[in-house]
Design a protein around this motif. Structure first.
Motif, mmCIF file in Angstrom:
data_model
loop_
_atom_site.group_PDB
_atom_site.id
_atom_site.type_symbol
_atom_site.label_atom_id
_atom_site.label_comp_id
_atom_site.label_asym_id
_atom_site.label_seq_id
_atom_site.Cartn_x
_atom_site.Cartn_y
_atom_site.Cartn_z
ATOM 1 N N GLU A 84 33.589 31.786 46.991
ATOM 2 C CA GLU A 84 34.164 32.382 48.182
ATOM 3 C C GLU A 84 34.858 31.520 48.980
ATOM 4 O O GLU A 84 35.821 31.592 49.551
ATOM 5 N N LYS A 85 34.101 30.366 49.555
ATOM 6 C CA LYS A 85 34.529 29.292 50.402
ATOM 7 C C LYS A 85 35.673 28.509 49.735
ATOM 8 O O LYS A 85 36.695 28.247 50.253
ATOM 9 N N GLN A 86 35.534 28.292 48.311
ATOM 10 C CA GLN A 86 36.617 27.650 47.542
ATOM 11 C C GLN A 86 37.805 28.382 47.599
ATOM 12 O O GLN A 86 38.827 27.817 47.809
ATOM 13 N N ASP A 87 37.707 29.769 47.288
ATOM 14 C CA ASP A 87 38.661 30.894 47.309
ATOM 15 C C ASP A 87 39.555 30.822 48.540
ATOM 16 O O ASP A 87 40.597 30.797 48.838
ATOM 17 N N GLY A 88 38.544 30.689 49.571
ATOM 18 C CA GLY A 88 39.102 30.606 51.099
ATOM 19 C C GLY A 88 39.732 29.539 51.174
ATOM 20 O O GLY A 88 41.115 29.712 51.861
ATOM 21 N N ASP A 89 39.563 28.397 50.886
ATOM 22 C CA ASP A 89 40.387 27.020 50.927
ATOM 23 C C ASP A 89 41.779 27.294 50.204
ATOM 24 O O ASP A 89 42.724 26.930 50.829
ATOM 25 N N TYR A 90 41.584 27.633 48.919
ATOM 26 C CA TYR A 90 42.661 27.757 48.151
ATOM 27 C C TYR A 90 43.643 28.792 48.857
ATOM 28 O O TYR A 90 45.087 28.803 48.731
ATOM 29 N N TYR A 91 43.100 29.853 49.416
ATOM 30 C CA TYR A 91 44.036 30.937 49.881
ATOM 31 C C TYR A 91 44.601 30.163 51.295
ATOM 32 O O TYR A 91 45.956 30.581 51.469
ATOM 33 N N LEU A 92 44.039 29.508 51.983
ATOM 34 C CA LEU A 92 44.624 28.919 53.156
ATOM 35 C C LEU A 92 45.635 27.993 52.961
ATOM 36 O O LEU A 92 46.689 27.963 53.498
ATOM 37 N N THR A 93 45.490 27.165 51.732
ATOM 38 C CA THR A 93 46.358 26.340 51.198
ATOM 39 C C THR A 93 47.714 27.011 50.832
ATOM 40 O O THR A 93 48.984 26.674 50.848
ATOM 41 N N SER A 94 47.567 28.015 50.027
ATOM 42 C CA SER A 94 48.854 28.770 49.506
ATOM 43 C C SER A 94 49.348 29.498 50.802
ATOM 44 O O SER A 94 50.658 29.578 50.560
ATOM 45 N N LEU A 95 48.674 29.880 51.913
ATOM 46 C CA LEU A 95 49.626 30.290 53.077
ATOM 47 C C LEU A 95 50.094 29.274 53.694
ATOM 48 O O LEU A 95 51.427 29.333 54.043
ATOM 49 N N LEU A 96 49.798 27.766 53.553
ATOM 50 C CA LEU A 96 50.455 26.973 54.132
ATOM 51 C C LEU A 96 51.786 26.509 53.583
ATOM 52 O O LEU A 96 52.615 26.000 53.860
ATOM 53 N N LEU A 97 51.559 26.688 51.996
ATOM 54 C CA LEU A 97 52.680 26.333 51.305
ATOM 55 C C LEU A 97 53.854 27.398 51.006
ATOM 56 O O LEU A 97 54.874 26.943 50.860
ATOM 57 N N ARG A 98 53.309 28.495 51.413
ATOM 58 C CA ARG A 98 54.511 29.574 51.415
ATOM 59 C C ARG A 98 55.581 29.399 52.297
ATOM 60 O O ARG A 98 56.626 29.316 51.632
ATOM 61 N N PRO A 99 55.674 29.061 53.530
ATOM 62 C CA PRO A 99 56.679 28.708 54.331
ATOM 63 C C PRO A 99 57.374 27.565 53.754
ATOM 64 O O PRO A 99 58.600 27.393 54.416
ATOM 65 N N LYS A 154 46.946 27.682 38.593
ATOM 66 C CA LYS A 154 45.792 28.473 39.147
ATOM 67 C C LYS A 154 46.154 29.551 39.998
ATOM 68 O O LYS A 154 46.746 29.442 40.861
ATOM 69 N N THR A 155 45.464 30.636 39.497
ATOM 70 C CA THR A 155 45.315 31.911 40.227
ATOM 71 C C THR A 155 43.808 32.207 40.729
ATOM 72 O O THR A 155 42.859 31.779 39.888
ATOM 73 N N PHE A 156 43.847 32.938 41.780
ATOM 74 C CA PHE A 156 42.407 33.544 42.271
ATOM 75 C C PHE A 156 42.651 34.700 42.960
ATOM 76 O O PHE A 156 43.806 35.097 43.190
#
Length: 793
Positions: free
Chosen positions: A366-381, A402-404
């Protein structure tokens, strides 16, 4: 199939096989026993026939000797050879001799072999028998005998010479009575064939059976039933002594009804004995299998019901292997019960440990997916996949490998990135387009993409906000952008590399400027054909410390209706399913993407579907489709040109051909005052001004021409040269560097740059450019114009 059925099947099959083998052997033995005596009887009958013929022959030969000694008979025959009346008068006398000796044939032949008189048929004479071998033997003075077929049928004939040159032939017909004397038994029936034709038979039984049959019709028959009797049929050939052309075959039918009944009774007794033995073996097998099956069933029941008392189920007193298995089972059951108590505690302990570990893993996940999700939010804009204007339509696809799922939100991360922005350079709008692929998967690639997107976004934002940064040529802006990105990624010391394609698109002229840093080449889709826009000077990925310091800019001209495709490695890294290989193989065909572009007819969505359908994509996938002036058609309304403008152009062209450049310049200046949008007119004016050494005006027209046609490298040099002559060194240097970005080994431009660096006092650039120029001159020895002036028309 049960164990008992298997035992019965094995025993029954083995017994049946044994009985079958014995039956086949017994049949062969009986056939040999039956056939051998029957064939011997047939051979004996054939020998009896020969013996009887031999006996008849000897009797006839004695008759001939007696006739020779009997003067009366001899005188009748010799004198009658020339007078049939004598022979006719003594007919009864000769018939008495024939009856006495059992003769049925008595003939007199003349010297030519013709029949002179037959005592058995006096009215029949005159036929020629000179062709018969026994007649030829008698004409040569020898006695001969053989079987022969004549008017009387098959008969034994003997010939002997007479003293007056005639021949005497006597014999006996082989008729039914003759054959009956040979068979000598009622159960043997004989028939004689000559070349397939029935000659004689022993009795009506064989005659009735034969009917119209021929010997070849009965070739495959050995035993048959006829009129309720069983017969054995065989054929024996007759061997003549070479004095006859006859080919006789003896066909014998031997009655073996008694033998058949005896054989049938024998088969019946053997079958009963075999059935009794087979039944006894099956009964013994049943008793034996029942004992084994009961013991096995008891042991199986005890195994399936471990809670039952096995001592009441299993017979442990058996002395065979099943008894030993029962003892082993009882001991094993005791051991299992002991282990079960121990294992239950162990399972509880291990389950608790595994549950704790699983909880820890879930928390980490869950922590790793949280990091992944935060990174994806940073990449989106940082990613842009759509843009549309009057001349340009851009659509993009960005799918990371990589999907999660994080808190019921689906997302993906990876190293691919696409970005589209508008910037202004020298007052003209350009589209900045970037497609990059950072090294590594998931979080590592996402980190590279995050750095790439942030730096590129900062460069674009700085250009949009700063007028100083807007005073750059497209080539200069791309080179500065590449250099800044390279400086950022080189600090990672090779641990983070990025392939990238940096582009600027001039929507007005269709000029596409690009720098390719080891990224898959752009694809041009024009007139339903796809082709690569190959990079003439490839550059290594961003982040290599030994990368070139002079990135080279490629310029391409887009026409109305063209479509450009950009994409990362994911467009080629496809695992293809090959029927010749057990596992998927990686695609190594770089032209596969071109075929997909053509099949999709330039449609981005169809292109994606073709790539996905081809196999499994093993990398991040980013695609960008750039459509240029797709709405324009050949039927677009053309610009209305004033008549006066056309007249001025025609006048100017005539004056130019006459060499009157001043008049030409004057006329073209008037035309430009009417309409200054024609780049060809500015180009011609620039030529005239430069040749007239009017460099300031030549620079003005060259710049106006290049604003419409930015692809003409020759006029970039002319513009820079004119600016140098007008002492606008910095602007001249800018255009010279612009040309160097496109043609790094242009000798004339390098000499021009050396002069500019000397004039501007830039010693470092002067030395570096001079060394490059010397190296190119030393390696190529080109035949170029060494003067500082451009070669102008």
């Amino acid at each position: 199939m049960s164990f008992r059925q298997k035992i019965f099947l094995i025993l029954g099959a083995s017994q049946l096989l044994l009985v079958l083998i014995l039956a086949i052997t017994f049949i062969q033995m009986i056939d040999q026993v039956k056939n051998e005596p029957q064939d011997k009887r047939a051979l004996d009958r054939s020998l009896e026939f020969r013996k009887e013929l031999k006996h008849k022959e000897e009797v006839i030969r004695l008759l001939l000797k007696e006739i020779e000694r009997n003067q009366k008979t001899l005188s009748i025959l010799e004198n009658g050879l020339g007078n049939r009346g004598i022979l006719q008068g003594n007919l009864e006398y000769i018939k008495g001799i024939m009856t006495q000796y059992g003769l049925s044939i008595f003939e007199i032949h003349d010297r030519t072999g013709h029949v002179f008189f037959r005592f058995h048929r006096p009215a029949d004479y005159g036929d020629d028998k000179s062709g018969q071998k026994i007649v030829q033997e008698a004409l040569q003075g020898r006695i001969a005998s053989t079987l022969e077929i004549g008017h009387s049928g098959l008969g034994l004939r003997v010939t002997a010479p007479l003293k007056n040159g005639g021949i005497m032939m006597v014999g006996q017909v082989v008729d039914d009575k003759f054959i009956q004397t040979i068979t000598g038994s009622e159960d043997v029936h004989l028939a004689i064939y000559e070349k397939g034709k029935l000659i004689s038979f022993s009795d009506p039984t064989i005659s009735k059976y034969l009917g119209n049959r021929k010997p070849e019709d009965m070739a495959g028959i050995s035993r048959f039933t006829f009129e309720g009797r069983h017969f054995y049929l065989t054929q024996v050939p007759y061997e003549n002594q070479g004095l006859s052309n006859l080919k006789l075959d003896f066909l014998l039918m031997i009655d073996e009804t008694d033998l058949y009944e005896s054989t049938r009774n024998l088969w019946l007794y053997c079958g009963l004995i075999a059935l009794a033995v087979f039944g006894g073996i099956l009964f013994a097998s049943y008793r034996f299998s029942r004992d084994i099956i009961d013991a096995v069933k008891a042991l199986n029941f005890a195994m399936q019901n471990p809670s039952e008392d096995e001592s009441k189920i299993v017979d442990v007193d058996r002395s065979d292997e099943l008894g030993e298995m029962a003892e082993v089972f009882i001991q094993m059951k005791k051991d299992l019960l002991d282990h079960q108590m121990f294992l239950e505690k162990k399972v509880e302990e291990k389950t608790k440990e595994l549950q704790e570990t699983l909880d820890d893993l879930r928390a980490l996940k869950e922590k790793q997916d949280g990091d992944y999700y935060l990174t994806s939010l940073l990449l989106r804009p940082l990613a842009t996949t759509k843009y549309e204007s009057a001349n340009t339509k851009i659509r993009g696809i960005l799918k990371q490998k990589k999907t999660f799922v994080f808190r019921k939100r689906e997302a993906d991360i990876g190293g691919d990135l696409v970005s589209i922005s508008e910037i202004t350079l020298y007052g003209k709008k350009y589209l900045s387009i970037m497609n990059s692929d950072a090294m590594g998967k998931s979080i590592q690639g996402a980190g590279g993409a995050l750095v790439m997107g942030t730096v590129f976004k900062a460069i674009v934002s700085r250009t949009q906000l700063s007028r100083t940064n807007q005073k750059k040529t497209p080539e200069k802006w791309l080179k500065d952008c590449y250099t800044e990105l390279q400086n950022v990624f080189v600090t990672f010391d090779g641990t983070m590399l990025v392939s990238a394609l940096l582009c600027l698109l001039d929507e007005e002229t269709g000029a596409l400027y690009s720098i390719n840093a080891e990224h898959p080449n752009m694809v041009l889709y024009r007139d339903a054909k796809a082709s690569f826009l190959d990079s003439d000077f490839p550059i290594r990925k961003l982040g290599f410390s030994e990368n070139t310091t002079e990135p080279l800019v490629r310029v391409d001209k887009l026409e109305a209706g063209d479509r450009i495709f950009l994409g990362s490695d994911g467009r080629d890294d496809i695992l293809l399913y090959d029927p010749n290989h057990s596992e998927p193989v990686m695609n190594e065909d770089e032209f596969l993407f071109l075929r997909f572009v053509e099949l999709s007819v330039g449609n981005l969505e169809d292109l994606e579907r073709l790539i996905v359908a081809a196999g499994e994509i093993s990398d991040d996938l980013s695609l960008l489709s750039i459509g240029y002036k797709e709405a324009e058609t050949s039927n677009s309304r053309s610009k209305t040109i004033p008549e006066e403008y056309n007249k001025l152009l025609q006048i100017g062209i005539k004056e130019y051909k006459k060499g009157n450049y001043e008049k030409t310049k004057e006329v073209f200046t008037q035309a430009l005052a009417i309409d200054d949008t024609d780049p060809a007119l500015h180009k011609q004016m620039a030529r005239i001004c430069i040749n007239a050494k009017e460099f300031e005006e030549g620079a003005k027209h060259s710049e106006a021409y290049l604003s419409k046609i930015p692809f003409d490298n020759e006029y970039i040099f002319y513009l820079s040269y004119c600016l140098r002559k007008t002492k606008d060194y910095w602007k001249s240097l800018e255009y010279a560097e612009k040309l160097r970005s496109r043609e790094p080994e242009n000798i004339r431009n390098l000499k021009h740059l050396v002069a500019l660096y000397r004039l501007t006092g830039n010693r470092m650039k002067f030395r570096s450019t001079m060394s490059v120029l010397k190296m190119i001159l030393a390696s190529s020895n080109p035949k170029t114009n060494n003067s500082s002036e451009p070669a102008l028309v």
